[in-house]
Design a protein around this motif. Structure first.
Motif, PDB file in Angstrom:
ATOM      1  N   GLY A 115       0.779  -1.224   0.000  1.00  0.00           N
ATOM      2  CA  GLY A 115       0.000   0.000   0.000  1.00  0.00           C
ATOM      3  C   GLY A 115       0.812   1.276   0.000  1.00  0.00           C
ATOM      4  N   SER A 116       2.135   1.189  -0.079  1.00  0.00           N
ATOM      5  CA  SER A 116       2.966   2.404  -0.074  1.00  0.00           C
ATOM      6  C   SER A 116       3.619   2.653  -1.424  1.00  0.00           C
ATOM      7  CB  SER A 116       4.040   2.287   1.008  1.00  0.00           C
ATOM      8  OG  SER A 116       4.832   1.129   0.800  1.00  0.00           O
ATOM      9  N   GLY A 117       3.198   1.890  -2.450  1.00  0.00           N
ATOM     10  CA  GLY A 117       3.762   2.090  -3.769  1.00  0.00           C
ATOM     11  C   GLY A 117       4.793   1.035  -4.099  1.00  0.00           C
ATOM     12  N   PRO A 118       5.287   1.041  -5.320  1.00  0.00           N
ATOM     13  CA  PRO A 118       6.264   0.033  -5.735  1.00  0.00           C
ATOM     14  C   PRO A 118       7.591   0.198  -5.002  1.00  0.00           C
ATOM     15  CG  PRO A 118       6.018   1.700  -7.423  1.00  0.00           C
ATOM     16  CD  PRO A 118       4.948   1.991  -6.411  1.00  0.00           C
ATOM     17  N   ALA A 119       8.206  -0.940  -4.682  1.00  0.00           N
ATOM     18  CA  ALA A 119       9.538  -0.924  -4.051  1.00  0.00           C
ATOM     19  C   ALA A 119      10.578  -0.747  -5.138  1.00  0.00           C
ATOM     20  CB  ALA A 119       9.762  -2.213  -3.269  1.00  0.00           C
ATOM     21  N   ARG A 120      11.177   0.447  -5.194  1.00  0.00           N
ATOM     22  CA  ARG A 120      12.069   0.786  -6.298  1.00  0.00           C
ATOM     23  C   ARG A 120      13.521   0.407  -6.030  1.00  0.00           C
ATOM     24  NH1 ARG A 120       9.379   3.795  -9.957  1.00  0.00           N
ATOM     25  NH2 ARG A 120       7.407   4.745  -9.310  1.00  0.00           N
ATOM     26  N   ALA A 121      13.905   0.238  -4.804  1.00  0.00           N
ATOM     27  CA  ALA A 121      15.273  -0.169  -4.455  1.00  0.00           C
ATOM     28  C   ALA A 121      15.235  -0.970  -3.176  1.00  0.00           C
ATOM     29  CB  ALA A 121      16.170   1.056  -4.291  1.00  0.00           C
ATOM     30  N   MET A 122      16.211  -1.884  -3.012  1.00  0.00           N
ATOM     31  CA  MET A 122      16.180  -2.768  -1.853  1.00  0.00           C
ATOM     32  C   MET A 122      17.613  -3.234  -1.566  1.00  0.00           C
ATOM     33  SD  MET A 122      13.844  -6.166  -1.372  1.00  0.00           S
ATOM     34  CE  MET A 122      12.358  -5.237  -1.695  1.00  0.00           C
ATOM     35  N   LYS A 123      17.994  -3.216  -0.282  1.00  0.00           N
ATOM     36  CA  LYS A 123      19.310  -3.688   0.151  1.00  0.00           C
ATOM     37  C   LYS A 123      19.170  -4.395   1.488  1.00  0.00           C
ATOM     38  CE  LYS A 123      22.181  -2.213  -3.061  1.00  0.00           C
ATOM     39  NZ  LYS A 123      23.106  -3.092  -3.798  1.00  0.00           N
ATOM     40  N   TRP A 124      19.855  -5.547   1.614  1.00  0.00           N
ATOM     41  CA  TRP A 124      19.802  -6.365   2.829  1.00  0.00           C
ATOM     42  C   TRP A 124      21.229  -6.494   3.356  1.00  0.00           C
ATOM     43  CZ3 TRP A 124      16.399 -11.389   3.069  1.00  0.00           C
ATOM     44  CH2 TRP A 124      16.324 -11.841   4.404  1.00  0.00           C
ATOM     45  N   MET A 125      21.418  -6.146   4.652  1.00  0.00           N
ATOM     46  CA  MET A 125      22.728  -6.258   5.301  1.00  0.00           C
ATOM     47  C   MET A 125      22.520  -6.753   6.725  1.00  0.00           C
ATOM     48  SD  MET A 125      26.064  -5.979   5.457  1.00  0.00           S
ATOM     49  CE  MET A 125      26.615  -4.987   4.096  1.00  0.00           C
ATOM     50  N   GLY A 126      23.106  -7.907   7.040  1.00  0.00           N
ATOM     51  CA  GLY A 126      22.974  -8.453   8.374  1.00  0.00           C
ATOM     52  C   GLY A 126      21.538  -8.784   8.697  1.00  0.00           C
ATOM     53  N   GLN A 127      21.026  -8.192   9.758  1.00  0.00           N
ATOM     54  CA  GLN A 127      19.647  -8.451  10.163  1.00  0.00           C
ATOM     55  C   GLN A 127      18.694  -7.356   9.717  1.00  0.00           C
ATOM     56  OE1 GLN A 127      20.772  -7.868  14.537  1.00  0.00           O
ATOM     57  NE2 GLN A 127      18.624  -7.189  14.570  1.00  0.00           N
ATOM     58  N   PHE A 128      19.217  -6.368   8.940  1.00  0.00           N
ATOM     59  CA  PHE A 128      18.377  -5.238   8.565  1.00  0.00           C
ATOM     60  C   PHE A 128      18.186  -5.212   7.058  1.00  0.00           C
ATOM     61  CE2 PHE A 128      20.560  -3.932  12.468  1.00  0.00           C
ATOM     62  CZ  PHE A 128      19.460  -3.699  13.286  1.00  0.00           C
ATOM     63  N   LEU A 129      16.923  -4.926   6.664  1.00  0.00           N
ATOM     64  CA  LEU A 129      16.532  -4.793   5.268  1.00  0.00           C
ATOM     65  C   LEU A 129      16.012  -3.383   5.050  1.00  0.00           C
ATOM     66  CD1 LEU A 129      15.835  -6.020   2.443  1.00  0.00           C
ATOM     67  CD2 LEU A 129      13.555  -6.520   3.396  1.00  0.00           C
ATOM     68  N   ALA A 130      16.518  -2.704   4.004  1.00  0.00           N
ATOM     69  CA  ALA A 130      16.039  -1.367   3.659  1.00  0.00           C
ATOM     70  C   ALA A 130      15.461  -1.400   2.258  1.00  0.00           C
ATOM     71  CB  ALA A 130      17.202  -0.362   3.739  1.00  0.00           C
ATOM     72  N   TRP A 131      14.315  -0.778   2.062  1.00  0.00           N
ATOM     73  CA  TRP A 131      13.737  -0.630   0.730  1.00  0.00           C
ATOM     74  C   TRP A 131      13.123   0.752   0.598  1.00  0.00           C
ATOM     75  CZ3 TRP A 131      11.242  -3.532   4.488  1.00  0.00           C
ATOM     76  CH2 TRP A 131       9.931  -3.176   4.809  1.00  0.00           C
ATOM     77  N   ALA A 132      13.046   1.220  -0.618  1.00  0.00           N
ATOM     78  CA  ALA A 132      12.547   2.563  -0.897  1.00  0.00           C
ATOM     79  C   ALA A 132      11.301   2.474  -1.753  1.00  0.00           C
ATOM     80  CB  ALA A 132      13.622   3.385  -1.598  1.00  0.00           C
ATOM     81  N   THR A 133      10.282   3.180  -1.335  1.00  0.00           N
ATOM     82  CA  THR A 133       9.062   3.351  -2.115  1.00  0.00           C
ATOM     83  C   THR A 133       8.902   4.835  -2.419  1.00  0.00           C
ATOM     84  OG1 THR A 133       7.673   3.586  -0.138  1.00  0.00           O
ATOM     85  CG2 THR A 133       8.051   1.339  -0.966  1.00  0.00           C
ATOM     86  N   MET A 140      13.771  -2.446   8.152  1.00  0.00           N
ATOM     87  CA  MET A 140      13.112  -3.496   8.938  1.00  0.00           C
ATOM     88  C   MET A 140      14.155  -4.380   9.595  1.00  0.00           C
ATOM     89  SD  MET A 140      10.399  -6.410   7.701  1.00  0.00           S
ATOM     90  CE  MET A 140       9.005  -5.287   7.739  1.00  0.00           C
ATOM     91  N   ASP A 141      13.855  -4.733  10.858  1.00  0.00           N
ATOM     92  CA  ASP A 141      14.644  -5.732  11.572  1.00  0.00           C
ATOM     93  C   ASP A 141      14.100  -7.093  11.167  1.00  0.00           C
ATOM     94  OD1 ASP A 141      15.968  -7.384  13.279  1.00  0.00           O
ATOM     95  OD2 ASP A 141      15.488  -6.264  15.103  1.00  0.00           O
TER      96      ASP A 141
END
Length: 800
Positions: A115-133, A140-141
């Motif tokens: 519901g926040s729009g398409p995920a245009r970028a995504m990176k996962w490092m260790g226990q944390f995931l970052a994505w951009a809408t 996210m943990d």
């Protein structure tokens, strides 16, 4: 290195760009790629709605999924290669879905966000995931599957996300860099306090981690990719508008740039900027560029539709190579000398390239200076340099820089080659080199013969004569060197004398030396007087009165004890050269002949000196006459009469002064008590007017009264002292004198004091404390002196 293309193909390349593997999992352009930490699996997604997990070395745990909408991003669990990792991966479409391995090899999906729009970028490092809408960046943990932070989009909404996409980078497991549009943010993952006592009721339900923005700034360009470089940021930049600084250099500002920035609060400082040579850059927009980085290797990969550019921090070797290619040899040499991380170049290698460049351009002076810097103590290289400079006839330029035996010594033939070249081309340079180089470096006799041959054609070459003198000195032929220096009238002769202790030759050449430098010659003669006897110097200088005067004067001032025998000569020299020094010599010295000195003074009409000499010779009358007739100095005449206290002198002075009122007044004022004033007053002619006579007479009376007072006072003091001394003598003589029991009579050698009353008699004690029996003294005479003491006096008188 994994590359996805617009045709849906995936290419696996090594670090040199060579293709290792290729496969075609998609039919539309690949939108994103990701790999696990071990590099065993590749995840790709595409607009064809497919997500492919491809094993590079195995087909196990590979997946091929079809989504219900185009897939824009995908992220593999960094530990996907581990058996018990759950084989997780995240797919980004209009929602973010987590897939993980379930029982029997099935995949279980979990919707993380929608519901926040398409995920245009995504990176996962260790226990944390970052994505951009389109609304912002979420972190996210993945252990708790809770969003810990939302970084809202704060740049202009006029920049559409499909044309200005977001870029994410995890430098480490706790740092996230976000570049989007024209903004950059650096964030840190922080842990909330674990102490329950410090948590409020509202904080109990918050996730244990949160994201803090530590740097945030807006740029003057569009961000096409971000990455870390030590403490700085590397940004792939696309200019917003024409860059005038680049346009002035003829560079199109539409070219992408690699910029290194130092992040600050609300701003940044640009460290460096490099323009990239991308093909067809005019057709590309920010969305066509992408940046990936290998943080540990400090390498960056710029990806665009037709090129992949590998960028890395410029090393010292790269810098040196570039400087050499652009003929900046001096800067390259300075860099290789100061940098410790240079691997492909040395001072010698860069220096030889620089030397070749200088020689080719005729810059021989700089090339010669460079030899000292780069050749060091390598004998072979130095000899090669000599040959090279000799080939272009420039040995005179190299000669000041050749090693002179301190740590390295070349063959004598090399030095001789240089000297002969200078002898034929540059005589001043030849002289300088001969003076600077030690004689043990080359065959001095060989060089002397070459110089003599040259002088045979030009006997008046002063420069070569000076060089020849120095060469003779090098082989201890100092007499020849001294003769040449004297012929040249060169002041180096004094250095030669002092260095080689040639003081015995000074007396022989003292005239030439005095002509060259009298002060230096006099210093040598006086300091080494035991080697340079004054008799020989005086004999040599006898025909040169001016030099003889300087020598004897210096000898008199510095070594007065050694100059006594030359005072008669010095009198005549002072009379001719410096009269101010004559009178002090006449008054203090007794080593000159008075008659000769008087004759010298009379011949030169030196009245003052003549007067002193006459007075010293006892001819005070003639001295007085010269004072009165020549000097006309009545006060000096009075002083002379007072010194001798001679009545005849006083009478002559008075006779001379009787017809001169001024002289009479001075006599009356200054005679004091030396003569009777009446001798002058009674002889003054009647009617003679004498200015100041009254004051003079008053002074005479005052002086006389003062004299009488002094005499009276002295007489009173004398009488009182005599009376006191007489009284003291009388009382001393009348005082009792002790006589002890063991005192012996000198006449009878018996004790003076009787042992019994019957032997008692008179005792006589003299002032010398000797005691006698009265009976032992001669009868009928009064003894005033002790017999013993009188004998001693007679003995002393006879002995004397």
């Amino acid at each position: 290195m994994i590359i996805g293309t617009n045709w849906g193909r995936i290419h696996v390349l090594d670090h040199q760009g060579n293709k290792v593997k290729e496969f075609s999992p998609h039919s539309n352009p690949v939108t994103m790629l990701d790999m696990d930490d071990n590099g065993d699996y590749v995840a790709s997604c595409s607009h064809d709605r497919k997500v492919v997990i491809q094993g590079l070395y195995t087909v196990e745990n590979s997946h091929n999924l079809t989504m219900d909408s185009p897939v824009r991003s995908v992220a593999l669990d960094p530990f996907y290669h581990k058996p018990r990792s759950g084989r997780r991966f995240v797919v980004g479409t209009t929602k973010v879905v987590l897939y993980e391995k379930a029982m029997f090899g099935q995949l279980r999906s979990t919707v993380l966000s929608e519901g926040s729009g398409p995920a245009r970028a995504m990176k996962w490092m260790g226990q944390f995931l970052a994505w951009a809408t389109d609304s912002g960046v979420r972190v996210m943990d993945m252990n708790t599957k809770t969003v810990i932070t939302l970084i809202k989009r704060d740049h202009s909404l006029a920049l559409p996300c499909d044309q200005y996409p977001p870029h994410l980078c995890w430098p480490d497991s706790k740092t996230l860099i976000v570049g989007w549009g024209d903004s950059v943010k650096v964030c840190r993952v922080r842990e909330r306090s674990a102490n329950p006592a410090t948590l409020t009721p509202g904080m109990m339900d918050l996730p244990p981690y949160y994201l803090e923005i530590v740097y945030m700034f807006t740029t003057d360009f569009y961000v096409c990719g971000v990455g870390p470089l030590d403490e700085h940021l590397v940004v792939l930049a696309y200019n917003k508008q024409t860059d005038l600084s680049l346009a002035s250099l003829g560079v199109d500002s539409r070219r992408p740039q690699m910029r290194v920035l130092e992040p600050l609060q609300r701003t940044f400082e640009e460290i460096s900027k490099d323009v990239l040579g991308i093909r067809c850059y005019q057709e590309y927009k920010p969305a066509n560029y992408h940046l990936e980085c290998l943080i540990e290797d400090r390498q960056f990969y710029i990806v665009c539709p037709q090129d992949v550019v590998v960028a890395k921090p410029r090393s010292s070797d790269d810098r040196i190579e570039w400087l050499l290619e652009h003929d900046k040899h001096k800067e390259a040499l300075e860099l290789v000398e100061t940098c410790r991380d240079v691997q492909n170049y040395t001072v010698l290698s860069v220096g030889r390239i620089y030397l070749d460049h200088l020689m080719a351009n005729g810059q021989y002076q700089d090339a010669a200076k460079l030899c000292t810097q780069i050749l060091g103590s390598d004998k072979v290289l130095w000899e090669e340099a000599v040959v090279r400079f000799n080939r272009v006839r420039q040995l005179r330029v190299l000669s000041p820089h050749l090693p002179l035996g301190e740590g390295i010594r070349l063959d004598p033939a090399v030095y001789q080659t240089v000297l002969l070249d200078l002898l034929n081309t540059d005589h001043p340079g030849f002289l300088q080199v001969v003076q600077d180089w030690p004689g043990h470096l080359y065959n001095v006799s060989f060089v002397i013969n070459a110089v003599l041959e040259t002088l045979a054609r030009n006997t008046n070459n002063m420069v070569l004569l000076q060089a020849l003198a120095h060469l003779y000195s090098n082989i201890d032929k100092h007499d020849k060197a001294l003769a040449i220096y004297l012929k040249l009238k060169h002041k180096d002769v004094f250095y030669l004398i002092s260095r080689h202790n040639l003081y015995a030759c000074v007396a022989k050449h003292v005239v030439e030396l005095m002509t060259l430098d009298s002060a230096a010659t006099l210093d040598i003669c006086c300091q080494h007087i035991h080697i340079i006897p004054p008799d020989s110097v005086v004999t040599s200088l006898s025909a040169h009165p001016n030099y003889l005067y300087k020598y004897l004067d210096t000898l008199y001032e510095r070594r007065r004890d050694m100059s006594a025998k030359y005072h008669s000569q010095l009198v005549a020299l002072y009379a001719d050269q410096d009269r101010s020094k004559l009178l002090p010599l006449l008054l203090t010295s007794s080593s000159y002949d008075l008659s000769e000195a008087l004759e010298v003074c009379r011949m030169r009409c030196l009245t003052t000196e003549t007067i002193h000499l006459l007075d010293r010779m006892g001819n005070s009358i003639e001295s007085l006459q010269l004072i009165l007739e020549e000097e006309q100095d009545i006060l000096w005449a009075i002083r002379l009469c007072k010194e001798h206290d001679d009545a005849d002198l006083w009478n002559r002075l008075i006779e001379y002064a009787l017809d001169k009122p001024e002289y009479i007044r001075e006599l009356l004022n200054n005679i004091g008590t030396h003569i009777d004033p009446l001798m002058i007053i009674q002889r003054i002619p009647r009617g003679l007017e004498i200015p100041g006579l009254r004051d003079a007479l008053v002074k005479i009376l005052h002086d006389y009264h003062l004299q009488i007072s002094l005499r009276t006072g002295c007489q009173r003091i004398l009488v009182a002292d005599c009376s006191n001394l007489l009284n003291k003598l009388v009382s001393t003589q009348n005082a009792a004198l002790p006589v002890y029991g063991d005192t012996m009579c000198p006449a009878c050698n018996k004790k003076v004091l009787p042992t019994s009353r019957e032997e008692q008699g008179s005792i006589v004690v003299f002032a010398c404390r000797h005691a006698y029996h009265q009976l032992c003294l001669p009868d009928g005479t009064e003894q005033e002196v002790c017999l013993l003491c009188r004998k001693d006096k007679k003995r002393s008188f006879l002995l004397s």
